[in-house]
Write a protein that holds these residues in place. Structure first.
Motif, mmCIF file in Angstrom:
data_model
loop_
_atom_site.group_PDB
_atom_site.id
_atom_site.type_symbol
_atom_site.label_atom_id
_atom_site.label_comp_id
_atom_site.label_asym_id
_atom_site.label_seq_id
_atom_site.Cartn_x
_atom_site.Cartn_y
_atom_site.Cartn_z
ATOM 1 N N GLN A 19 -8.015 -2.434 10.041
ATOM 2 C CA GLN A 19 -7.468 -1.154 9.609
ATOM 3 C C GLN A 19 -6.603 -0.537 10.716
ATOM 4 O O GLN A 19 -5.527 0.001 10.446
ATOM 5 C CB GLN A 19 -8.612 -0.215 9.226
ATOM 6 C CG GLN A 19 -8.211 0.978 8.430
ATOM 7 C CD GLN A 19 -9.438 1.697 7.866
ATOM 8 O OE1 GLN A 19 -10.530 1.615 8.415
ATOM 9 N NE2 GLN A 19 -9.247 2.386 6.767
ATOM 10 N N GLU A 20 -7.061 -0.636 11.946
ATOM 11 C CA GLU A 20 -6.290 -0.114 13.077
ATOM 12 C C GLU A 20 -5.006 -0.918 13.269
ATOM 13 O O GLU A 20 -3.937 -0.356 13.525
ATOM 14 C CB GLU A 20 -7.133 -0.119 14.356
ATOM 15 C CG GLU A 20 -6.418 0.416 15.568
ATOM 16 C CD GLU A 20 -6.026 1.883 15.476
ATOM 17 O OE1 GLU A 20 -5.262 2.316 16.352
ATOM 18 O OE2 GLU A 20 -6.459 2.593 14.544
ATOM 19 N N ALA A 21 -5.077 -2.231 13.131
ATOM 20 C CA ALA A 21 -3.889 -3.075 13.242
ATOM 21 C C ALA A 21 -2.874 -2.725 12.152
ATOM 22 O O ALA A 21 -1.667 -2.689 12.401
ATOM 23 C CB ALA A 21 -4.274 -4.546 13.168
ATOM 24 N N LEU A 22 -3.381 -2.444 10.962
ATOM 25 C CA LEU A 22 -2.508 -2.057 9.855
ATOM 26 C C LEU A 22 -1.844 -0.718 10.144
ATOM 27 O O LEU A 22 -0.639 -0.542 9.940
ATOM 28 C CB LEU A 22 -3.315 -1.995 8.554
ATOM 29 C CG LEU A 22 -2.577 -1.603 7.288
ATOM 30 C CD1 LEU A 22 -1.401 -2.542 7.029
ATOM 31 C CD2 LEU A 22 -3.541 -1.612 6.106
ATOM 32 N N ARG A 23 -2.594 0.225 10.656
ATOM 33 C CA ARG A 23 -2.048 1.544 10.991
ATOM 34 C C ARG A 23 -0.945 1.410 12.038
ATOM 35 O O ARG A 23 0.135 1.991 11.903
ATOM 36 C CB ARG A 23 -3.162 2.463 11.506
ATOM 37 C CG ARG A 23 -2.714 3.899 11.778
ATOM 38 C CD ARG A 23 -3.840 4.725 12.406
ATOM 39 N NE ARG A 23 -4.092 4.361 13.787
ATOM 40 C CZ ARG A 23 -3.344 4.763 14.823
ATOM 41 N NH1 ARG A 23 -2.296 5.528 14.633
ATOM 42 N NH2 ARG A 23 -3.650 4.387 16.051
ATOM 43 N N LEU A 24 -1.214 0.606 13.064
ATOM 44 C CA LEU A 24 -0.233 0.421 14.127
ATOM 45 C C LEU A 24 1.022 -0.303 13.638
ATOM 46 O O LEU A 24 2.140 0.049 14.023
ATOM 47 C CB LEU A 24 -0.862 -0.330 15.300
ATOM 48 C CG LEU A 24 -1.940 0.437 16.071
ATOM 49 C CD1 LEU A 24 -2.601 -0.462 17.097
ATOM 50 C CD2 LEU A 24 -1.374 1.688 16.705
ATOM 51 N N SER A 25 0.852 -1.278 12.793
ATOM 52 C CA SER A 25 2.028 -2.002 12.291
ATOM 53 C C SER A 25 2.873 -1.098 11.398
ATOM 54 O O SER A 25 4.103 -1.198 11.409
ATOM 55 C CB SER A 25 1.625 -3.284 11.559
ATOM 56 O OG SER A 25 0.906 -3.010 10.388
ATOM 57 N N ARG A 26 2.228 -0.203 10.652
ATOM 58 C CA ARG A 26 2.996 0.776 9.856
ATOM 59 C C ARG A 26 3.787 1.708 10.763
ATOM 60 O O ARG A 26 4.960 1.999 10.491
ATOM 61 C CB ARG A 26 2.049 1.600 8.979
ATOM 62 C CG ARG A 26 1.620 0.912 7.726
ATOM 63 C CD ARG A 26 0.856 1.855 6.807
ATOM 64 N NE ARG A 26 0.420 1.149 5.621
ATOM 65 C CZ ARG A 26 -0.806 1.203 5.131
ATOM 66 N NH1 ARG A 26 -1.737 1.936 5.726
ATOM 67 N NH2 ARG A 26 -1.119 0.534 4.046
ATOM 68 N N ALA A 42 -0.656 -7.783 8.602
ATOM 69 C CA ALA A 42 -1.725 -6.803 8.828
ATOM 70 C C ALA A 42 -2.414 -6.450 7.517
ATOM 71 O O ALA A 42 -3.638 -6.323 7.457
ATOM 72 C CB ALA A 42 -1.168 -5.551 9.496
ATOM 73 N N GLN A 43 -1.627 -6.304 6.449
ATOM 74 C CA GLN A 43 -2.207 -6.006 5.140
ATOM 75 C C GLN A 43 -3.074 -7.165 4.661
ATOM 76 O O GLN A 43 -4.164 -6.953 4.104
ATOM 77 C CB GLN A 43 -1.109 -5.716 4.116
ATOM 78 C CG GLN A 43 -0.419 -4.400 4.326
ATOM 79 C CD GLN A 43 0.780 -4.210 3.424
ATOM 80 O OE1 GLN A 43 1.401 -5.176 2.981
ATOM 81 N NE2 GLN A 43 1.114 -2.959 3.154
ATOM 82 N N SER A 44 -2.610 -8.374 4.891
ATOM 83 C CA SER A 44 -3.369 -9.555 4.497
ATOM 84 C C SER A 44 -4.688 -9.652 5.265
ATOM 85 O O SER A 44 -5.743 -9.953 4.685
ATOM 86 C CB SER A 44 -2.526 -10.808 4.745
ATOM 87 O OG SER A 44 -3.252 -11.965 4.459
ATOM 88 N N GLN A 45 -4.648 -9.382 6.566
ATOM 89 C CA GLN A 45 -5.865 -9.414 7.374
ATOM 90 C C GLN A 45 -6.847 -8.337 6.938
ATOM 91 O O GLN A 45 -8.066 -8.564 6.926
ATOM 92 C CB GLN A 45 -5.523 -9.263 8.853
ATOM 93 C CG GLN A 45 -4.847 -10.479 9.435
ATOM 94 C CD GLN A 45 -4.386 -10.254 10.870
ATOM 95 O OE1 GLN A 45 -4.401 -9.145 11.373
ATOM 96 N NE2 GLN A 45 -3.955 -11.328 11.514
ATOM 97 N N PHE A 46 -6.328 -7.172 6.584
ATOM 98 C CA PHE A 46 -7.198 -6.086 6.122
ATOM 99 C C PHE A 46 -7.881 -6.470 4.811
ATOM 100 O O PHE A 46 -9.090 -6.299 4.658
ATOM 101 C CB PHE A 46 -6.389 -4.797 5.966
ATOM 102 C CG PHE A 46 -7.207 -3.629 5.516
ATOM 103 C CD1 PHE A 46 -8.220 -3.108 6.312
ATOM 104 C CD2 PHE A 46 -6.970 -3.027 4.289
ATOM 105 C CE1 PHE A 46 -8.981 -2.024 5.899
ATOM 106 C CE2 PHE A 46 -7.718 -1.950 3.873
ATOM 107 C CZ PHE A 46 -8.727 -1.445 4.678
ATOM 108 N N ALA A 47 -7.105 -7.010 3.877
ATOM 109 C CA ALA A 47 -7.683 -7.439 2.598
ATOM 110 C C ALA A 47 -8.721 -8.541 2.807
ATOM 111 O O ALA A 47 -9.784 -8.541 2.177
ATOM 112 C CB ALA A 47 -6.577 -7.911 1.653
ATOM 113 N N SER A 48 -8.411 -9.466 3.696
ATOM 114 C CA SER A 48 -9.344 -10.561 3.997
ATOM 115 C C SER A 48 -10.638 -10.029 4.597
ATOM 116 O O SER A 48 -11.733 -10.508 4.256
ATOM 117 C CB SER A 48 -8.679 -11.546 4.958
ATOM 118 O OG SER A 48 -9.576 -12.540 5.339
ATOM 119 N N SER A 49 -10.530 -9.034 5.469
ATOM 120 C CA SER A 49 -11.732 -8.469 6.083
ATOM 121 C C SER A 49 -12.581 -7.723 5.053
ATOM 122 O O SER A 49 -13.806 -7.752 5.116
ATOM 123 C CB SER A 49 -11.372 -7.558 7.258
ATOM 124 O OG SER A 49 -10.652 -6.425 6.823
#
Length: 86
Positions: A19-26, A42-49
């Motif tokens: 979630q933090e990685a996604l926030r930072l990439s946005r 990042a979105q893919s990793q978040f969904a996978s997690s």
């Protein structure tokens, strides 16, 4: 059961990190220093997690049921028996 419970905790930490990685990439994309591919990853990793957490919870529930069955506290017959008055 205990190892399944540990995996739930690990998956929660993984979700927080993703979630933090996604926030930072946005933020990077919004500020012109990131690229769409980075955001998609990042979105893919978040969904996978999130999926991993769901899987860990399901495995924990299965392990609990198997433990109770092994201890003789639940059985298929007891779980499927029709209750009087139903």
């Amino acid at each position: 059961v205990q190892s399944s419970e540990v995996l739930i905790g690990v998956s929660k930490k993984r979700i927080n990190a993703a979630q933090e990685a996604l926030r930072l990439s946005r933020l990077r994309l919004e500020n012109g220093v990131g690229i769409n591919t980075e955001l998609l990853n990042a979105q893919s990793q978040f969904a996978s997690s999130q999926f991993s957490e769901i899987e860990a919870i399901a495995n924990f529930n299965i392990a609990q049921a198997e433990l109770l069955h092994s201890l003789g506290l639940i059985s298929i017959d007891a779980l499927t028996k029709k209750v009087k008055g139903s």
